[in-house]
Motif scaffolding. Structure first.
Motif, PDB file in Angstrom:
ATOM      1  N   LYS A 180       0.817  -1.211  -0.121  1.00  0.00           N
ATOM      2  CA  LYS A 180      -0.129   0.071  -0.105  1.00  0.00           C
ATOM      3  C   LYS A 180       0.841   1.157  -0.009  1.00  0.00           C
ATOM      4  O   LYS A 180       2.013   1.131   0.408  1.00  0.00           O
ATOM      5  N   THR A 181       0.228   2.066  -0.629  1.00  0.00           N
ATOM      6  CA  THR A 181       1.244   3.505  -0.543  1.00  0.00           C
ATOM      7  C   THR A 181       0.179   4.741  -0.426  1.00  0.00           C
ATOM      8  O   THR A 181      -0.677   4.664  -0.691  1.00  0.00           O
ATOM      9  N   ILE A 182       0.884   5.915   0.032  1.00  0.00           N
ATOM     10  CA  ILE A 182       0.340   7.231   0.509  1.00  0.00           C
ATOM     11  C   ILE A 182       1.491   8.064  -0.147  1.00  0.00           C
ATOM     12  O   ILE A 182       2.515   8.042  -0.189  1.00  0.00           O
ATOM     13  N   LEU A 183       0.928   8.944  -1.338  1.00  0.00           N
ATOM     14  CA  LEU A 183       1.912   9.847  -2.087  1.00  0.00           C
ATOM     15  C   LEU A 183       1.296  11.213  -1.869  1.00  0.00           C
ATOM     16  O   LEU A 183       0.188  11.583  -1.960  1.00  0.00           O
ATOM     17  N   GLU A 184       2.352  12.271  -1.161  1.00  0.00           N
ATOM     18  CA  GLU A 184       1.872  13.462  -1.109  1.00  0.00           C
ATOM     19  C   GLU A 184       2.990  14.509  -1.619  1.00  0.00           C
ATOM     20  O   GLU A 184       4.181  14.021  -1.384  1.00  0.00           O
ATOM     21  N   TYR A 185       2.738  15.532  -1.825  1.00  0.00           N
ATOM     22  CA  TYR A 185       3.640  16.628  -2.310  1.00  0.00           C
ATOM     23  C   TYR A 185       3.694  17.723  -1.487  1.00  0.00           C
ATOM     24  O   TYR A 185       2.416  18.462  -0.991  1.00  0.00           O
ATOM     25  N   GLY A 186       4.831  18.364  -0.992  1.00  0.00           N
ATOM     26  CA  GLY A 186       4.566  19.387   0.251  1.00  0.00           C
ATOM     27  C   GLY A 186       4.802  20.737  -0.389  1.00  0.00           C
ATOM     28  O   GLY A 186       4.806  21.582   0.308  1.00  0.00           O
ATOM     29  N   GLU A 187       4.892  20.641  -1.847  1.00  0.00           N
ATOM     30  CA  GLU A 187       4.957  22.145  -2.443  1.00  0.00           C
ATOM     31  C   GLU A 187       5.764  22.914  -1.944  1.00  0.00           C
ATOM     32  O   GLU A 187       5.550  24.194  -1.677  1.00  0.00           O
ATOM     33  N   ASP A 188       7.165  22.634  -1.551  1.00  0.00           N
ATOM     34  CA  ASP A 188       8.170  23.517  -1.054  1.00  0.00           C
ATOM     35  C   ASP A 188       7.924  24.299   0.180  1.00  0.00           C
ATOM     36  O   ASP A 188       8.421  25.140   0.608  1.00  0.00           O
ATOM     37  N   ASP A 189       6.813  23.740   1.012  1.00  0.00           N
ATOM     38  CA  ASP A 189       6.445  24.253   2.244  1.00  0.00           C
ATOM     39  C   ASP A 189       6.722  23.239   3.267  1.00  0.00           C
ATOM     40  O   ASP A 189       6.045  22.009   3.442  1.00  0.00           O
ATOM     41  N   VAL A 190       7.510  23.658   4.277  1.00  0.00           N
ATOM     42  CA  VAL A 190       7.841  22.663   5.413  1.00  0.00           C
ATOM     43  C   VAL A 190       6.757  22.351   6.217  1.00  0.00           C
ATOM     44  O   VAL A 190       6.713  21.069   6.328  1.00  0.00           O
ATOM     45  N   PRO A 191       6.220  23.274   6.798  1.00  0.00           N
ATOM     46  CA  PRO A 191       5.000  22.844   7.667  1.00  0.00           C
ATOM     47  C   PRO A 191       4.040  21.807   6.980  1.00  0.00           C
ATOM     48  O   PRO A 191       3.689  20.910   7.327  1.00  0.00           O
ATOM     49  N   THR A 192       3.723  22.078   5.687  1.00  0.00           N
ATOM     50  CA  THR A 192       2.853  20.981   4.873  1.00  0.00           C
ATOM     51  C   THR A 192       3.566  19.796   4.804  1.00  0.00           C
ATOM     52  O   THR A 192       2.759  18.911   5.136  1.00  0.00           O
ATOM     53  N   GLN A 193       4.791  19.595   4.411  1.00  0.00           N
ATOM     54  CA  GLN A 193       5.411  18.268   4.343  1.00  0.00           C
ATOM     55  C   GLN A 193       5.508  17.691   5.815  1.00  0.00           C
ATOM     56  O   GLN A 193       5.373  16.409   5.955  1.00  0.00           O
ATOM     57  N   ILE A 194       5.874  18.558   6.953  1.00  0.00           N
ATOM     58  CA  ILE A 194       5.841  17.686   8.163  1.00  0.00           C
ATOM     59  C   ILE A 194       4.368  17.320   8.532  1.00  0.00           C
ATOM     60  O   ILE A 194       4.115  16.067   8.790  1.00  0.00           O
ATOM     61  N   GLN A 195       3.296  18.013   8.221  1.00  0.00           N
ATOM     62  CA  GLN A 195       2.061  17.581   8.448  1.00  0.00           C
ATOM     63  C   GLN A 195       1.699  16.144   7.706  1.00  0.00           C
ATOM     64  O   GLN A 195       0.957  15.337   8.166  1.00  0.00           O
ATOM     65  N   GLN A 196       2.296  16.252   6.360  1.00  0.00           N
ATOM     66  CA  GLN A 196       1.803  15.220   5.537  1.00  0.00           C
ATOM     67  C   GLN A 196       2.304  13.821   5.913  1.00  0.00           C
ATOM     68  O   GLN A 196       1.949  12.803   6.078  1.00  0.00           O
ATOM     69  N   ILE A 197       3.710  14.077   6.676  1.00  0.00           N
ATOM     70  CA  ILE A 197       4.451  12.883   7.140  1.00  0.00           C
ATOM     71  C   ILE A 197       3.673  12.455   8.451  1.00  0.00           C
ATOM     72  O   ILE A 197       3.578  11.239   8.593  1.00  0.00           O
ATOM     73  N   GLN A 198       3.448  13.324   9.271  1.00  0.00           N
ATOM     74  CA  GLN A 198       2.727  13.056  10.625  1.00  0.00           C
ATOM     75  C   GLN A 198       1.171  12.207  10.065  1.00  0.00           C
ATOM     76  O   GLN A 198       0.830  11.272  10.799  1.00  0.00           O
ATOM     77  N   SER A 199       0.626  12.454   8.959  1.00  0.00           N
ATOM     78  CA  SER A 199      -0.724  11.868   8.671  1.00  0.00           C
ATOM     79  C   SER A 199      -0.151  10.366   8.053  1.00  0.00           C
ATOM     80  O   SER A 199      -1.019   9.493   8.483  1.00  0.00           O
ATOM     81  N   MET A 200       0.950  10.273   7.421  1.00  0.00           N
ATOM     82  CA  MET A 200       1.273   9.035   7.074  1.00  0.00           C
ATOM     83  C   MET A 200       1.611   8.156   8.052  1.00  0.00           C
ATOM     84  O   MET A 200       1.275   6.839   8.279  1.00  0.00           O
ATOM     85  N   ILE A 201       2.283   8.443   9.215  1.00  0.00           N
ATOM     86  CA  ILE A 201       2.754   7.898  10.319  1.00  0.00           C
ATOM     87  C   ILE A 201       1.200   7.359  10.891  1.00  0.00           C
ATOM     88  O   ILE A 201       0.983   6.208  11.444  1.00  0.00           O
ATOM     89  N   ASP A 202       0.160   8.434  11.211  1.00  0.00           N
ATOM     90  CA  ASP A 202      -0.850   8.038  11.954  1.00  0.00           C
ATOM     91  C   ASP A 202      -1.693   6.998  11.258  1.00  0.00           C
ATOM     92  O   ASP A 202      -2.612   6.366  11.596  1.00  0.00           O
ATOM     93  N   ALA A 203      -1.537   6.920   9.864  1.00  0.00           N
ATOM     94  CA  ALA A 203      -2.173   5.947   9.023  1.00  0.00           C
ATOM     95  C   ALA A 203      -1.529   4.636   9.128  1.00  0.00           C
ATOM     96  O   ALA A 203      -1.869   3.542   8.418  1.00  0.00           O
ATOM     97  N   GLY A 204      -0.464   4.518   9.761  1.00  0.00           N
ATOM     98  CA  GLY A 204       0.274   3.100   9.855  1.00  0.00           C
ATOM     99  C   GLY A 204       1.087   2.780   9.114  1.00  0.00           C
ATOM    100  O   GLY A 204       1.451   1.595   8.987  1.00  0.00           O
ATOM    101  N   VAL A 205       1.852   3.623   8.276  1.00  0.00           N
ATOM    102  CA  VAL A 205       3.037   3.165   7.489  1.00  0.00           C
ATOM    103  C   VAL A 205       3.971   2.684   7.888  1.00  0.00           C
ATOM    104  O   VAL A 205       4.445   2.627   9.141  1.00  0.00           O
ATOM    105  N   GLU A 206       4.668   1.717   7.454  1.00  0.00           N
ATOM    106  CA  GLU A 206       5.936   1.055   8.050  1.00  0.00           C
ATOM    107  C   GLU A 206       7.131   1.630   7.247  1.00  0.00           C
ATOM    108  O   GLU A 206       8.210   1.605   8.305  1.00  0.00           O
TER     109      GLU A 206
END
Ligand code: GAL
Length: 369
Positions: A65-91
């Motif tokens: 399974k995959t989740i793909l996100e683009y942070g569009e050069d914005d650090v807080p956006t990327q942090i939030q995207q990574i957090q959601s991935m962790i919350d979604a249970g990525v390994e």
């Protein structure tokens, strides 16, 4: 026993190891799904768009399974995207970072939850939680760019002509920038010392030459300023540019100042990433004359192989353990070789290899669009 050895080796017991520990040996493949979060930096540059899709496809083809996100050069956006991935249970996390020192906290949370972290092309700094690094020989990228300038200008120890050059470097918050710049500067240095290369602006350090977020507009603005300040009556012979988007910004400034692409007065300009618009300029002689091709298909394969190895219970293959220190440790790395591309070899290197079609090059828009 394999499990214990891996736990000891990496000390971090990634999600794979954690779930392995929780189940009997026979259940390994059922438990380890390879669920992967792919955090890419931007859709502005073609390469990341191609790679995000490529990584997703390769992982999904393996049944992960995959989740793909683009942070569009914005650090807080990327942090939030990574957090959601962790919350979604990525390994696993495969991360093309935006701010190289900004991910410590979120990666610490990932690590606490047993996630394996792969730094993708850009090294993540100042955190103990990066497990692997997949990239290219980034120093060599700068070497190739500088060699192109040296060869196009016909510079040698015995030549007597003097050439004016300006230098551009990448985003200061991208660890790669210093490697590109250092490779370029080390290669140009003998000619700077001998006086055969002159840098009229005297902007020779990484900071004043940098281009925040690799933004073509900023490169265009800086080039316009340099032309105004130093080249009213002086020829400009070459520009060391680290990346195709920056190279196109430089070309735009030159054209706006009435430099004619293809004419003898047009400077030699380098680049990187073999983007369609830049390949078109290289092919047609309407802008930069070089790009450094990093075969991102191979990079995606390296990263996916790392995931696959861990899911399969083995140690990912690396070929470098002593180059990339992220401030905490040398990160086990797999580094690929970059390739110099010009009008003479683009067909063989990027078209014949199936990376891009001649049509895509021809149909690429001429400007940033
Ligand atoms: C760097 C990467 C380059 C280029 C640049 C701008 O990190 O190594 O190949 O893509 O970012 O996106």
């Amino acid at each position: 026993m394999r499990l214990n050895r891996r736990g000891l080796l990496f000390g971090t017991a990634g999600a794979a190891a954690a779930s392995l520990a929780a189940c009997g040996k026979g259940e390994e493949s059922k438990q380890l799904t390879g669920h992967t979060g792919i955090a890419m930096p931007t859709t502005v540059s073609d390469r990341w768009v191609i790679e995000g899709a490529d990584l997703e496809k390769r992982l999904q083809d393996l049944g992960y399974k995959t989740i793909l996100e683009y942070g569009e050069d914005d650090v807080p956006t990327q942090i939030q995207q990574i957090q959601s991935m962790i919350d979604a249970g990525v390994e696993f996390l495969i991360i093309g970072a935006i701010g190289n020192t900004s991910l410590g906290e979120v990666l610490s949370d990932a690590k606490n939850k047993g996630v394996t972290i792969i730094s993708y092309d850009r090294l993540i700094l100042e955190t103990p939680d990066v497990d692997y690094y997949a990239s290219f020989d980034n120093y060599q990228v700068g070497v190739l760019q500088a060699k192109h300038i040296i060869s196009r200008l016909g510079l040698s120890q015995d030549s007597t002509e003097t050439f004016n050059i300006e230098l551009f470097s990448g985003s200061l918050d991208d660890n790669n920038s210093q490697y590109f710049f250092q490779g370029g500067m080390d290669t140009l240095e003998p000619f700077i010392y001998s006086g055969q290369i002159v840098i009229p602006s005297n902007e020779t350090e990484q900071e004043p030459t940098s281009t925040q977020q690799w933004d073509p507009k900023l490169a265009r603005e800086r080039m316009a300023r340099l032309l105004d300040d130093f080249y009213k009556d002086e020829p400009l012979h070459a520009v060391l540019s680290p990346y195709d988007g920056i190279s196109r910004g430089i070309v735009e400034a030159l054209v706006a100042a009435d430099f004619e692409p293809g004419s003898d007065d047009f400077p030699v300009i380098t680049g990187q990433d073999a983007e369609a618009r830049s390949l078109k300029a290289i092919k047609e002689g309407t802008g930069q004359s070089e790009t450094v091709f990093k075969d991102t298909r191979n990079l995606a394969e390296v990263a996916v192989n790392m995931v696959k190895a861990i899911v399969g219970g083995s140690t990912p293959e690396v070929n470098d353990n002593g180059t990339y220190d992220n401030g905490f440790k040398f990160i086990p790395s797999f580094l690929l070789e970059p390739v110099d591309v010009t009008a003479e070899n683009y067909q063989e290197i990027v078209v014949d290899s199936g990376y891009i079609t001649e049509e895509e090059i021809d149909n690429a828009p001429a400007d940033e669009g």
